[in-house]
Design a protein around this motif. Structure first.
Motif, PDB file in Angstrom:
ATOM      1  N   THR A 155       0.824  -1.663  -0.008  1.00  0.00           N
ATOM      2  CA  THR A 155       0.173  -0.217  -0.039  1.00  0.00           C
ATOM      3  C   THR A 155       0.669   1.204   0.038  1.00  0.00           C
ATOM      4  OG1 THR A 155      -0.348  -0.049   2.904  1.00  0.00           O
ATOM      5  CG2 THR A 155      -2.039  -1.459   1.116  1.00  0.00           C
ATOM      6  N   ASN A 156       2.282   0.545   0.022  1.00  0.00           N
ATOM      7  CA  ASN A 156       3.239   2.830   0.193  1.00  0.00           C
ATOM      8  C   ASN A 156       3.121   3.148   1.696  1.00  0.00           C
ATOM      9  OD1 ASN A 156       4.522   1.648  -1.794  1.00  0.00           O
ATOM     10  ND2 ASN A 156       3.578   2.452  -3.401  1.00  0.00           N
ATOM     11  N   GLN A 157       2.174   2.175   2.482  1.00  0.00           N
ATOM     12  CA  GLN A 157       1.643   3.293   3.559  1.00  0.00           C
ATOM     13  C   GLN A 157       2.303   2.352   4.745  1.00  0.00           C
ATOM     14  OE1 GLN A 157      -0.618   5.513   3.864  1.00  0.00           O
ATOM     15  NE2 GLN A 157      -0.131   5.445   1.306  1.00  0.00           N
TER      16      GLN A 157
ATOM     17  N   ASN B 104       8.410   6.470  -1.391  1.00  0.00           N
ATOM     18  CA  ASN B 104       7.070   6.285  -2.586  1.00  0.00           C
ATOM     19  C   ASN B 104       6.122   6.043  -1.767  1.00  0.00           C
ATOM     20  OD1 ASN B 104       5.942   6.115  -4.760  1.00  0.00           O
ATOM     21  ND2 ASN B 104       5.583   3.790  -4.549  1.00  0.00           N
ATOM     22  N   LEU B 105       5.293   7.606  -1.867  1.00  0.00           N
ATOM     23  CA  LEU B 105       4.107   7.812  -1.049  1.00  0.00           C
ATOM     24  C   LEU B 105       2.615   8.744  -2.116  1.00  0.00           C
ATOM     25  CD1 LEU B 105       4.983   8.720   2.081  1.00  0.00           C
ATOM     26  CD2 LEU B 105       4.129   6.343   1.914  1.00  0.00           C
ATOM     27  N   ASN B 106       1.933   8.701  -1.846  1.00  0.00           N
ATOM     28  CA  ASN B 106       1.230   9.670  -2.545  1.00  0.00           C
ATOM     29  C   ASN B 106       1.100  11.252  -2.001  1.00  0.00           C
ATOM     30  OD1 ASN B 106       0.505   7.587  -4.582  1.00  0.00           O
ATOM     31  ND2 ASN B 106      -0.606   6.964  -3.203  1.00  0.00           N
ATOM     32  N   SER B 107       1.277  11.265  -0.881  1.00  0.00           N
ATOM     33  CA  SER B 107       0.954  12.300  -0.146  1.00  0.00           C
ATOM     34  C   SER B 107       2.425  13.215   0.199  1.00  0.00           C
ATOM     35  CB  SER B 107       0.559  12.285   0.892  1.00  0.00           C
ATOM     36  OG  SER B 107       0.306  13.314   2.038  1.00  0.00           O
ATOM     37  N   THR B 108       2.076  14.610  -0.381  1.00  0.00           N
ATOM     38  CA  THR B 108       3.224  15.577  -0.124  1.00  0.00           C
ATOM     39  C   THR B 108       3.547  15.304   0.771  1.00  0.00           C
ATOM     40  OG1 THR B 108       2.762  16.200  -2.512  1.00  0.00           O
ATOM     41  CG2 THR B 108       4.753  17.729  -1.314  1.00  0.00           C
TER      42      THR B 108
ATOM     43  N   GLU C  20       2.682  13.594   3.526  1.00  0.00           N
ATOM     44  CA  GLU C  20       3.698  12.490   4.533  1.00  0.00           C
ATOM     45  C   GLU C  20       4.423  12.405   4.167  1.00  0.00           C
ATOM     46  OE1 GLU C  20       2.098  10.376   6.479  1.00  0.00           O
ATOM     47  OE2 GLU C  20       0.604  11.601   6.600  1.00  0.00           O
ATOM     48  N   LYS C  21       5.095  12.530   2.848  1.00  0.00           N
ATOM     49  CA  LYS C  21       6.825  12.858   2.105  1.00  0.00           C
ATOM     50  C   LYS C  21       7.588  13.866   3.331  1.00  0.00           C
ATOM     51  CE  LYS C  21       6.079  11.002  -2.591  1.00  0.00           C
ATOM     52  NZ  LYS C  21       6.000  11.761  -4.235  1.00  0.00           N
TER      53      LYS C  21
ATOM     54  N   LYS D 124      -0.318   5.128  10.903  1.00  0.00           N
ATOM     55  CA  LYS D 124       0.205   4.232   9.818  1.00  0.00           C
ATOM     56  C   LYS D 124      -0.199   2.952  10.544  1.00  0.00           C
ATOM     57  CE  LYS D 124       0.810   7.007   6.957  1.00  0.00           C
ATOM     58  NZ  LYS D 124       0.279   7.906   5.482  1.00  0.00           N
TER      59      LYS D 124
END
Length: 352
Positions: A101-103, A134-138, A140-141, A217
């Motif tokens: 899930t990259n989470q 590799n996360l979708n949320s900026t 979170e990155k 998470k």
């Protein structure tokens, strides 16, 4: 079963079965990592989300510290930084690093290495940068740090603690050799005790920062796995307080004896998980009960334990308790003499 000798730099590790998975495939030095160009500058690029590249960081730390630790008889298999590499190997072999899930693969895995760089303990020809997760949320990155300067800005307290550790290790050669004589049994010399104190303080700080920033998470894991993760993090405070010696043999024995060989699934209820050994079931049950009790008493149990660990003798007794009472066969009974804690605490000035 055949025993293979694995040559690692200037020291030899016997019995390759003790080594983390894919140890021979991990980078051996900072020069084994790829170079990249960024804004006209040459940089060393490290991907800490790749298991072998992260393992290589710990291999570099082991090789770099070994000449210094040899003076205090901690070289080779006795190097206390094996704990980092062995724990990572357990996470990999049990599926705890897999993240479809990259989470859930969150943490601050490279900070010990960046602390060594910051202390000038390890030298790199070029600046080191880390690969972005590799996360979708900026948002979170942005919680992760990707360089020494970035980590100092976001996690300054943690970076200071790891940097301090490696500065002290670097200065071992300046110590009076009479103070670093070989200890016996479970005793530690003052410099060994001090280094373990710094290492565990830094490690606990790293873990606390990770839990605080990425606790949300945990919801992507099963309820039993969530409870185990939080209970184990709580137990680390007890282990670190007694300055547990995280060499190769100690760490591997503890993990192989007490830790689950897979992720916990819905329906797993320690101590009644059918495919876990009696010791693993007991460890999970006791670890969870310890966290529950510590929460219920507003951290009183950990406070009492820390008081008992306030002297070198208290810490020695604490290590004996962990390795001989819990780990070596008496875990299923777990009869703790409350007088043990009280007696150890009496040597502390703030005992009441």
């Amino acid at each position: 079963i055949s025993t293979q000798l694995i040559d690692i730099g200037d020291f030899v590790v016997v019995d390759c079965d003790l080594l983390p998975p894919l140890w021979d495939q991990a980078p051996n030095s900072i020069t084994d990592y790829p170079l990249v160009k960024q804004n006209g500058n040459t940089l060393i690029s490290i991907n800490p989300w790749n298991y072998t590249q992260r393992l290589g960081l710990y291999k570099c730390l082991l090789k770099a510290t070994d000449p210094y630790f040899e003076l205090i008889h901690w070289h080779g298999k006795r190097n206390i930084l094996w704990g980092l590499a062995v724990q990572l190997g357990w996470q990999e072999s049990t599926g705890r690093l897999k993240d479809d899930t990259n989470q859930t693969n969150c943490g601050l895995p490279a900070i010990p290495f960046l602390g060594a760089l910051n202390a000038d303990f390890i030298h790199a020809k070029y600046q080191v940068i880390l690969t972005e997760p590799n996360l979708n949320s900026t948002a979170e990155k942005n919680k992760f740090c990707l360089s020494i300067q970035d980590c100092q800005r976001k996690y300054n307290s943690t970076m200071i603690k790891w940097t301090s550790l490696f500065k002290v290790i670097y200065n071992i050669k300046k110590q009076d050799l009479n103070l670093v004589a070989k200890p016996f049994d479970n005793n530690l010399t003052p410099i060994q005790d001090h280094i373990l104190d710094l290492m565990w303080t830094a490690h606990v700080q790293s873990l606390a920062a990770t839990l605080q920033l990425f606790a949300s998470k945990l919801r992507y894991q099963s309820q039993p796995e969530q409870k185990f993760a939080l209970s184990w993090a709580n137990l680390v405070n007890f282990i670190g307080s007694c300055h547990f010696i995280t060499d190769l043999n100690n760490t591997q024995f503890m993990q192989q004896t007490l830790l689950p060989k897979r992720l916990l699934r819905p329906g797993d209820r320690p101590p009644f998980v059918n495919d876990f050994s009696q010791d693993v079931n007991a460890c999970l049950f006791i670890t969870e009960a310890l966290r529950d009790a510590n929460i219920a008493t507003d951290n009183l149990i950990l406070t009492l334990w820390n008081r008992a660990m306030c002297t070198s003798k208290g810490r020695r007794d604490g290590r004996f308790f962990l390795t001989h009472i819990i780990i070596k066969g008496m875990i299923t009974n777990f009869g703790v003499d409350h007088c043990y804690i009280a007696q150890s605490c009496r040597s502390c000035r703030f005992y009441s």
